[in-house]
Scaffold this active site. Structure first.
Site, PDB file in Angstrom:
ATOM      1  N   HIS A 143      -4.171  -0.732   8.040  1.00  0.00           N
ATOM      2  CA  HIS A 143      -4.148  -1.230   9.405  1.00  0.00           C
ATOM      3  C   HIS A 143      -5.447  -1.664  10.015  1.00  0.00           C
ATOM      4  CE1 HIS A 143      -5.067   3.136   9.712  1.00  0.00           C
ATOM      5  NE2 HIS A 143      -5.500   2.655  10.884  1.00  0.00           N
ATOM      6  N   ASN A 172       0.836  -1.246  -0.063  1.00  0.00           N
ATOM      7  CA  ASN A 172      -0.115  -0.125   0.114  1.00  0.00           C
ATOM      8  C   ASN A 172       0.823   1.117   0.017  1.00  0.00           C
ATOM      9  OD1 ASN A 172      -1.925   1.947   0.296  1.00  0.00           O
ATOM     10  ND2 ASN A 172      -2.497   1.394   2.578  1.00  0.00           N
TER      11      ASN A 172
END
Length: 151
Positions: free
Chosen positions: A118, A109
């Site tokens: 996350h 990412n």
């Protein structure tokens, strides 16, 4: 964060400015210039991305491969304070058997934490890895957002 032509081309959490600059140049072909004051539209897009779901139009997703783009777009829709499993992301993009490939796409990412990878955890609720600092950083980000990740 690196931006060009009014869009963010890459972001990162760690403080290695030289490494970040080299990665941006290698991956985007854009040579970053240090700027402490980004344009208002970029600043507003960053704040919007950190507050809630939805990939910002200010992120340059067009240069990504289609699978990674779909993964990041689905991940961007996960609300702050919530988590989803890698398998959820795979089902959201129409590739229900691709949970591991989702993990690979998230490991690459280029917009962490603006696209909140996350917020994606293992099916058993465990943290899994986090390319921007490991599971401990992932846990801290989630806790800061009000999520209650499993130990």
């Amino acid at each position: 964060m690196a931006y060009a032509d009014g869009v963010i081309v890459q972001s990162a959490l760690d403080g290695d400015i030289e490494g970040f600059g080299a990665a941006v140049a290698r991956e985007t072909g854009t040579v970053p210039i240090w700027d402490e004051t980004p344009p208002a539209a970029i600043r507003d897009a960053v704040l919007e991305s950190l507050r809630g779901p939805g990939a910002s139009a200010a992120l340059d997703l067009a240069r990504l491969r289609p699978f990674q783009r779909r993964v990041l777009e689905a991940t961007a829709r996960i609300p702050a304070g919530e988590v989803r499993a890698y398998g959820w992301v795979a089902r959201e993009i129409g590739a229900p058997g691709a949970a591991r490939a989702v993990g690979t796409a998230l490991a690459r990412n280029p917009f962490a934490p603006l696209i909140p990878c996350h917020r994606v955890v293992r099916a058993d609720g465990g943290m899994g890895e986090y390319s921007s600092g490991g599971p401990a950083v992932k846990r801290r980000l989630l806790e800061r957002e009000g999520a209650r990740p499993q130990p």
